[in-house]
Design a protein around this motif. Sequence first.
Motif, PDB file in Angstrom:
ATOM      1  N   SER A 164       9.778  12.338  -2.922  1.00 51.85           N
ATOM      2  CA  SER A 164       9.370  13.545  -2.224  1.00 51.85           C
ATOM      3  C   SER A 164       8.391  14.321  -3.106  1.00 51.85           C
ATOM      4  O   SER A 164       8.611  14.454  -4.312  1.00 51.85           O
ATOM      5  N   VAL A 165       7.308  14.771  -2.506  1.00 53.48           N
ATOM      6  CA  VAL A 165       6.284  15.493  -3.265  1.00 53.48           C
ATOM      7  C   VAL A 165       6.100  16.864  -2.650  1.00 53.48           C
ATOM      8  O   VAL A 165       5.654  16.975  -1.501  1.00 53.48           O
ATOM      9  N   GLY A 166       6.456  17.889  -3.425  1.00 56.22           N
ATOM     10  CA  GLY A 166       6.345  19.263  -2.906  1.00 56.22           C
ATOM     11  C   GLY A 166       5.993  20.216  -4.014  1.00 56.22           C
ATOM     12  O   GLY A 166       5.316  19.838  -4.988  1.00 56.22           O
ATOM     13  N   GLN A 167       6.490  21.437  -3.910  1.00 59.27           N
ATOM     14  CA  GLN A 167       6.106  22.491  -4.851  1.00 59.27           C
ATOM     15  C   GLN A 167       6.404  22.116  -6.297  1.00 59.27           C
ATOM     16  O   GLN A 167       5.563  22.261  -7.177  1.00 59.27           O
ATOM     17  N   VAL A 170       3.994  24.670   1.611  1.00 57.37           N
ATOM     18  CA  VAL A 170       4.480  24.114   0.328  1.00 57.37           C
ATOM     19  C   VAL A 170       5.352  25.144  -0.382  1.00 57.37           C
ATOM     20  O   VAL A 170       6.456  24.861  -0.825  1.00 57.37           O
ATOM     21  N   HIS A 171       4.873  26.374  -0.418  1.00 63.74           N
ATOM     22  CA  HIS A 171       5.652  27.432  -1.066  1.00 63.74           C
ATOM     23  C   HIS A 171       6.936  27.726  -0.306  1.00 63.74           C
ATOM     24  O   HIS A 171       7.908  28.239  -0.882  1.00 63.74           O
ATOM     25  N   ALA A 172       6.963  27.334   0.974  1.00 55.34           N
ATOM     26  CA  ALA A 172       8.196  27.529   1.759  1.00 55.34           C
ATOM     27  C   ALA A 172       9.140  26.349   1.585  1.00 55.34           C
ATOM     28  O   ALA A 172      10.227  26.296   2.167  1.00 55.34           O
ATOM     29  N   GLY A 173       8.716  25.374   0.772  1.00 58.35           N
ATOM     30  CA  GLY A 173       9.610  24.267   0.462  1.00 58.35           C
ATOM     31  C   GLY A 173       9.286  22.980   1.174  1.00 58.35           C
ATOM     32  O   GLY A 173       9.981  21.968   1.023  1.00 58.35           O
ATOM     33  N   GLU A 174       8.183  22.961   1.957  1.00 62.16           N
ATOM     34  CA  GLU A 174       7.841  21.714   2.667  1.00 62.16           C
ATOM     35  C   GLU A 174       7.312  20.678   1.682  1.00 62.16           C
ATOM     36  O   GLU A 174       6.650  21.019   0.706  1.00 62.16           O
ATOM     37  N   ALA A 175       7.630  19.410   1.934  1.00 66.85           N
ATOM     38  CA  ALA A 175       7.190  18.337   1.033  1.00 66.85           C
ATOM     39  C   ALA A 175       6.759  17.141   1.871  1.00 66.85           C
ATOM     40  O   ALA A 175       7.115  17.025   3.047  1.00 66.85           O
ATOM     41  N   VAL A 176       5.987  16.255   1.234  1.00 63.63           N
ATOM     42  CA  VAL A 176       5.631  14.998   1.891  1.00 63.63           C
ATOM     43  C   VAL A 176       6.460  13.893   1.224  1.00 63.63           C
ATOM     44  O   VAL A 176       6.973  14.062   0.116  1.00 63.63           O
ATOM     45  N   THR A 177       6.568  12.768   1.903  1.00 62.05           N
ATOM     46  CA  THR A 177       7.265  11.622   1.318  1.00 62.05           C
ATOM     47  C   THR A 177       6.254  10.527   1.049  1.00 62.05           C
ATOM     48  O   THR A 177       5.454  10.178   1.931  1.00 62.05           O
ATOM     49  N   LEU A 178       6.282  10.032  -0.169  1.00 60.52           N
ATOM     50  CA  LEU A 178       5.412   8.933  -0.577  1.00 60.52           C
ATOM     51  C   LEU A 178       6.270   7.680  -0.647  1.00 60.52           C
ATOM     52  O   LEU A 178       7.330   7.687  -1.295  1.00 60.52           O
ATOM     53  N   SER A 179       5.843   6.615   0.032  1.00 62.04           N
ATOM     54  CA  SER A 179       6.644   5.377   0.062  1.00 62.04           C
ATOM     55  C   SER A 179       5.842   4.220  -0.505  1.00 62.04           C
ATOM     56  O   SER A 179       4.615   4.160  -0.347  1.00 62.04           O
ATOM     57  N   ALA A 188       4.039  34.821 -16.735  1.00 64.15           N
ATOM     58  CA  ALA A 188       3.757  33.463 -16.290  1.00 64.15           C
ATOM     59  C   ALA A 188       4.329  33.307 -14.894  1.00 64.15           C
ATOM     60  O   ALA A 188       5.357  33.900 -14.565  1.00 64.15           O
ATOM     61  N   SER A 189       3.624  32.556 -14.071  1.00 59.28           N
ATOM     62  CA  SER A 189       4.161  32.313 -12.723  1.00 59.28           C
ATOM     63  C   SER A 189       3.945  30.849 -12.382  1.00 59.28           C
ATOM     64  O   SER A 189       2.912  30.255 -12.741  1.00 59.28           O
ATOM     65  N   PHE A 190       4.903  30.273 -11.696  1.00 61.08           N
ATOM     66  CA  PHE A 190       4.820  28.860 -11.306  1.00 61.08           C
ATOM     67  C   PHE A 190       4.240  28.800  -9.913  1.00 61.08           C
ATOM     68  O   PHE A 190       4.771  29.446  -9.008  1.00 61.08           O
ATOM     69  N   ARG A 191       3.135  28.077  -9.770  1.00 63.81           N
ATOM     70  CA  ARG A 191       2.568  28.070  -8.424  1.00 63.81           C
ATOM     71  C   ARG A 191       1.806  26.790  -8.126  1.00 63.81           C
ATOM     72  O   ARG A 191       1.415  26.060  -9.044  1.00 63.81           O
ATOM     73  N   VAL A 192       1.616  26.535  -6.842  1.00 62.10           N
ATOM     74  CA  VAL A 192       0.774  25.443  -6.365  1.00 62.10           C
ATOM     75  C   VAL A 192      -0.556  26.055  -5.942  1.00 62.10           C
ATOM     76  O   VAL A 192      -0.588  27.178  -5.424  1.00 62.10           O
ATOM     77  N   GLU A 239       0.846  -1.191   0.000  1.00 60.59           N
ATOM     78  CA  GLU A 239       0.000   0.000   0.000  1.00 60.59           C
ATOM     79  C   GLU A 239       0.883   1.243   0.000  1.00 60.59           C
ATOM     80  O   GLU A 239       1.817   1.336   0.807  1.00 60.59           O
ATOM     81  N   PRO A 240       0.623   2.218  -0.885  1.00 66.88           N
ATOM     82  CA  PRO A 240       1.423   3.448  -0.813  1.00 66.88           C
ATOM     83  C   PRO A 240       1.157   4.198   0.473  1.00 66.88           C
ATOM     84  O   PRO A 240       0.027   4.201   0.979  1.00 66.88           O
ATOM     85  N   ARG A 241       2.181   4.828   1.023  1.00 67.06           N
ATOM     86  CA  ARG A 241       2.034   5.544   2.298  1.00 67.06           C
ATOM     87  C   ARG A 241       2.531   6.994   2.152  1.00 67.06           C
ATOM     88  O   ARG A 241       3.539   7.229   1.487  1.00 67.06           O
ATOM     89  N   LEU A 242       1.831   7.921   2.795  1.00 66.96           N
ATOM     90  CA  LEU A 242       2.228   9.332   2.809  1.00 66.96           C
ATOM     91  C   LEU A 242       2.637   9.711   4.215  1.00 66.96           C
ATOM     92  O   LEU A 242       1.972   9.291   5.179  1.00 66.96           O
ATOM     93  N   THR A 243       3.667  10.511   4.389  1.00 69.84           N
ATOM     94  CA  THR A 243       4.038  10.963   5.748  1.00 69.84           C
ATOM     95  C   THR A 243       2.926  11.809   6.338  1.00 69.84           C
ATOM     96  O   THR A 243       2.596  11.688   7.501  1.00 69.84           O
ATOM     97  N   VAL A 244       2.339  12.698   5.551  1.00 72.55           N
ATOM     98  CA  VAL A 244       1.147  13.445   6.007  1.00 72.55           C
ATOM     99  C   VAL A 244       0.166  13.522   4.835  1.00 72.55           C
ATOM    100  O   VAL A 244       0.578  13.501   3.677  1.00 72.55           O
ATOM    101  N   ALA A 245      -1.109  13.651   5.146  1.00 67.95           N
ATOM    102  CA  ALA A 245      -2.109  13.676   4.079  1.00 67.95           C
ATOM    103  C   ALA A 245      -2.561  15.097   3.775  1.00 67.95           C
ATOM    104  O   ALA A 245      -3.355  15.314   2.867  1.00 67.95           O
ATOM    105  N   GLU A 246      -2.015  16.070   4.525  1.00 67.87           N
ATOM    106  CA  GLU A 246      -2.463  17.452   4.355  1.00 67.87           C
ATOM    107  C   GLU A 246      -1.275  18.404   4.533  1.00 67.87           C
ATOM    108  O   GLU A 246      -0.454  18.210   5.435  1.00 67.87           O
ATOM    109  N   LEU A 247      -1.183  19.369   3.628  1.00 68.67           N
ATOM    110  CA  LEU A 247      -0.108  20.369   3.705  1.00 68.67           C
ATOM    111  C   LEU A 247      -0.716  21.758   3.581  1.00 68.67           C
ATOM    112  O   LEU A 247      -1.620  21.953   2.767  1.00 68.67           O
ATOM    113  N   LYS A 248      -0.218  22.703   4.345  1.00 72.27           N
ATOM    114  CA  LYS A 248      -0.650  24.087   4.166  1.00 72.27           C
ATOM    115  C   LYS A 248       0.054  24.674   2.940  1.00 72.27           C
ATOM    116  O   LYS A 248       1.261  24.465   2.741  1.00 72.27           O
TER     117      LYS A 248
END
Length: 722
Positions: A678-681, A617-626, A694-698, A604-613
């Motif tokens: 790692s899944v982030g911005q 994310v724009h500050a560089g935080e990411a989740v890890t998918l395993s 053009a701007s790159f954004r989440v 089963e795929p696992r996420l470190t967290v299921a929710e990010l502010k």
Amino acid sequence: MTSPRVQQLIDGMTWAEKLGQLQIVFRPRPEDAAALVRAGIGSTFWPRSAAATNALQREAVEHTRLGIPLLIGLDVIHGQRTIAPVPLAMAATFDAPLVEDLARLAATEARSGGVTWTFSPMIDVSRDPRWGRVVEGFGEDVHVNAVLGAAMVRGYQGTDLAAADSIAATAKHFVAYGQPEGGRDYNAVDVSTHRLRNVYLEPFRAAVDAGAAAVMASFNTVSGIPMHANRHLLTDVLKSEWGFGGIVVGDADGVRNLLPHGVAEDMVQAVRMAYEAGLDVEMGGAPSDVAAALTPDVLDGARIDDAVARVLALKESLGLFENPYVDEDAELVAPTAAARELVRGAAARAAVLLKNDGTLPLSAPARVLLTGPYADSTDHLGAWTQSFAAPSGSIAGELSARWPATEVQVVPGVSFLGDGSDDIAAAVAAARIVDAIVICVGEPSALSGEAASRSDLRLPGRQADLIRAIAGCGIPFVVVLANGRPLVVADWIDEAPAVLEVWHGGTEAPAAIVDVLTGERDPAGRLPMSFPRSVGQVPVYYAHENTGRPATTGGALELEHADVGLHGPDNVQDKYTSKYLDAELGPEFDFGHGSGYATFTHGEPRLTVAELKLERVHAGEAVTLSLDVTNTSGRRGDEVIQLFIEDLVASVAPPVRRLVAFERRTFEPGARAVIEFSVGQEQLGFWVTDGVGASFRVERGTFHLHIGGALKHTQFVELRVI
Ligand code: GLC
């Protein structure tokens, strides 16, 4: 930042000397080269040996006023002497470290002969296999082109451009060259800013970030403006927005092509437009009468000085001022054993098992028939290989050596393109008295590459007839497919028990093909481009928009349902959806399709967290998918884990899937490993264009992260950005 040496040179150069530095002569005749160099040309194509290179460098260093050394350019696309699989096949390996190693090998061989500048990697995303140059790039996917293009840049350039095994890389062809109208090479490209930003520009941004020394302008127009005169993209985006400090080089006669494009009346105007747009080096050579007309009141002096500074800075980075010559005794003119092993392993890792009912791998039978034009052909090098490349052998030669106790019969039966020598009956007669058959078919190298677009994507000639005739013999057979683009295989694929896509695999292709046919190596490659069901389906690719009317079923619509009556909500059947009446949905084979001989299970795929502010994310935080992966077979094998993002709701129509990460890993029998991404911005974001910039954004919203060994074999976990 201009070095003191470069600034001092510029300050002392004449106008003519400056213009001379801004041209590369396109494959000069040997008898003309020395005179051109004495006349001040700053770059030329490789004169095919270390000795000839040194002779030209002496002309520049010892017989010109300022003694500025030459840049020596060449299309080292997939190898110099030892030929690696074509880039599309490299993409099929999904193995970035391997691609970097292949580029390093090519750089080592090329620099030893005096080459200092390659016009590679080609990172033109393309979703149109009619276009012959899909062979030179990394396929339909943005992320694959970005990752492998950057890997090639690192491989070519190493950590020091002045090193004896480094050459300057050129990211090409800037930009969107891979989507010409009709798949016809050099043709018009009309893409939205949205697609430019989110598809075609992204691999080049990655190549620039990886430090590519040069970028080559493409032949096409983008929305009516030829790229060789496209100031917005060459200067505003590439140089100003991305901070690219290297060289923008024109493609061969690309400046001259501004005349037939209909935007320049004469060559003087064409040159002025190109330099004003941001071109730095013109490839092809402006005739002397044009050069005389290019006076300082025609060309902007500051722009010319900027271009000269970029050229001289590259020569400085390559160490050419200190050491312009190459050690002729150290020139590598033939593959080493290690080079052969590297490209052989790459060709095997590029192989894609399109289908297999268990017939593969083959054990040595008493009698085997090799049929099809690739049975004894040595045409495995692919597009963009030159006369000095190390040749390949043939599948027949390799199989005979590998199975000494087997009676190997070779009856090609048909030629590549079909001609009077075709004799399918002879192949069928031979088939009836053997234990196994290997049908070796495909495209000759000449059918792919530049100026090689095809309007019919089926096997050329009567190769499909041969396959169907052999299928009728009832003897076990496999098909080996050697080609430079996705093909339409619908007219024979259902009759083949096993099909191995091997592309044009380079100098060691036959050995690699036999390695995979016999099971000595694992064919765990994945398709870097979708295989269409018919040419009418093109463009067909996985990262498409869902549309407002996605079809859920395809195929021929029974005519009795054709008149579904009034068109209203309760009457909308699957009829009113985006599909063809006469074709199943989707391609014959998806992007990412393939599997090796080993078998794998995924946990089963696992996420470190299921929710990010969002702000995190724009500050560089990411989740890890395993994901836990286990090799459940009794043999070593590779698994290619792919991670696709599905953005459920966005401010612009998102693609149904978007590849954001992949990893190929080898597993021993029974071995288990945890693959992590790692899944982030960078993975969640996309470019938003607003007509001005053009701007790159989440964006906030729900994402499904689909992870698995192939597009249709994934599991997903949900991630919310709040
Ligand atoms: C060709 C190709 C380009 C190549 C150049 C120099 O026309 O478009 O990819 O680098 O000329 O050979």
